[in-house]
Design a protein around this motif. Structure first.
Motif: not given
Length: 314
Positions: A72-99
């Motif tokens: 819901r946060e990704l949808t409300y922020s508009g990130w899902r519109v800019r990145l249609p393939l973005l899901t909660a799992e991918r976002f969390l995995a990418a965030s943890v990896s980059l961090g």
């Protein structure tokens, strides 16, 4: 004899080399299989959660898990519109990896404290980016909601053509309303369920008045065919909402000025006290436990003020 020993040694080394190569290939195949299974499970979990979320739109109760809140946060922020393939799992995995990469890079340069600070700053910036996207979306809906209602009022809306009108109106409004109106039209055309398409559209934008309008449309769709009265009453409600929002923003500007004056006066007081005592005030603030407590209290107050600032500004 020595020749035989050399041949045996070469044979043994070649055997060990081929065995190691085969083991490495098998290890890579296993790792690839694990990654593919993980990716498949993520996609399946995302698909099942989306289906469950859509089924629950017709019910009063909904499950609010961590993944759904993140979606819901990704949808409300508009990130899902800019990145249609973005899901909660991918976002969390990418965030943890980059961090983790940022922390490891800073570990060799600035030590453990620098690594922790860098990772904390990275996740803070990520959080602020999501909040900034949500704020921009809310302001865009504020600016386009009355325009949307004016366009709806220019049509003689009936239940059979409501999503078709959304498709025509979408080109005149800005994101995120443009995308959700088009998605509502295509979903209604594909599934044939206009009520579910409206309920799904209401969940894609955080703005309370937009949610209220769409849900009222869904109710009117089931019990009456004319939306004229609903559009007119919604215009009055939105105008009142925007008027109260303008008053809140006026109060917000006054609060920002007062907070800025307090910070300036606090700095002047600290510099005055620093010149009156033998010990540096800045050393007391940054190197002693009472100073850390004072800075923590001030930081907490400032963060609460910023949170209230964002809430009122919406």
């Amino acid at each position: 004899m020595s020749r035989l020993f050399e041949l045996a040694s070469c044979f043994i080394l070649l055997f060990i080399g081929f065995a190691a190569l085969l083991y490495r290939i098998r290890w890579l195949e296993r790792l690839t299989g694990i990654l593919l299974r993980t990716k498949g499970s993520w996609e399946e979990a995302s698909r099942q959660r989306l289906l469950e979320n859509r089924r629950s739109l017709k019910e009063v109760q909904k499950k609010h898990s961590l993944w759904m809140r993140l979606e819901r946060e990704l949808t409300y922020s508009g990130w899902r519109v800019r990145l249609p393939l973005l899901t909660a799992e991918r976002f969390l995995a990418a965030s943890v990896s980059l961090g983790a990469c940022a922390a490891l890079a800073l570990l060799s340069l600035a030590g453990g404290k620098g690594a922790v600070a860098g990772a904390s700053v990275f996740f803070l910036l990520l959080y602020l980016g999501i909040q900034w996207g949500k704020l921009r979306a809310m302001r865009s809906v504020n600016d386009n909601l009355l325009k949307f209602l004016d366009f709806l009022g220019s049509y003689s809306i009936t239940a059979g053509e409501i999503t078709g009108i959304f498709h025509q109106v979408s080109r005149y409004v800005e994101e995120p309303m443009q995308s959700v109106l088009e998605e509502c039209y295509y979903e209604a055309q594909t599934t044939g369920d206009t009520c579910l398409a409206l309920l799904s559209m209401a969940e894609k934008i955080e703005h309370p008045k937009f949610k209220e309008l769409v849900r009222n449309m869904e109710i009117s769709l089931r019990y009456c065919a004319d939306f004229t009265a609903l559009v007119n009453s919604s215009k009055r409600s939105v105008r009142e909402y925007l008027r109260l929002g303008a008053e809140r923003r006026g109060m917000l500007r006054e609060a920002v000025v007062n907070m800025a004056l307090l910070l300036v006066m606090s700095g002047i007081v600290l510099m005055t006290v620093d010149g009156m005592i033998a010990v540096s005030v800045w050393d007391i603030l940054w190197r002693t436990l009472p100073g850390w407590i004072a800075l923590g209290v001030m930081g907490t107050i400032f963060l609460l003020f910023l949170r209230q600032l964002v809430t009122i500004h919406r």
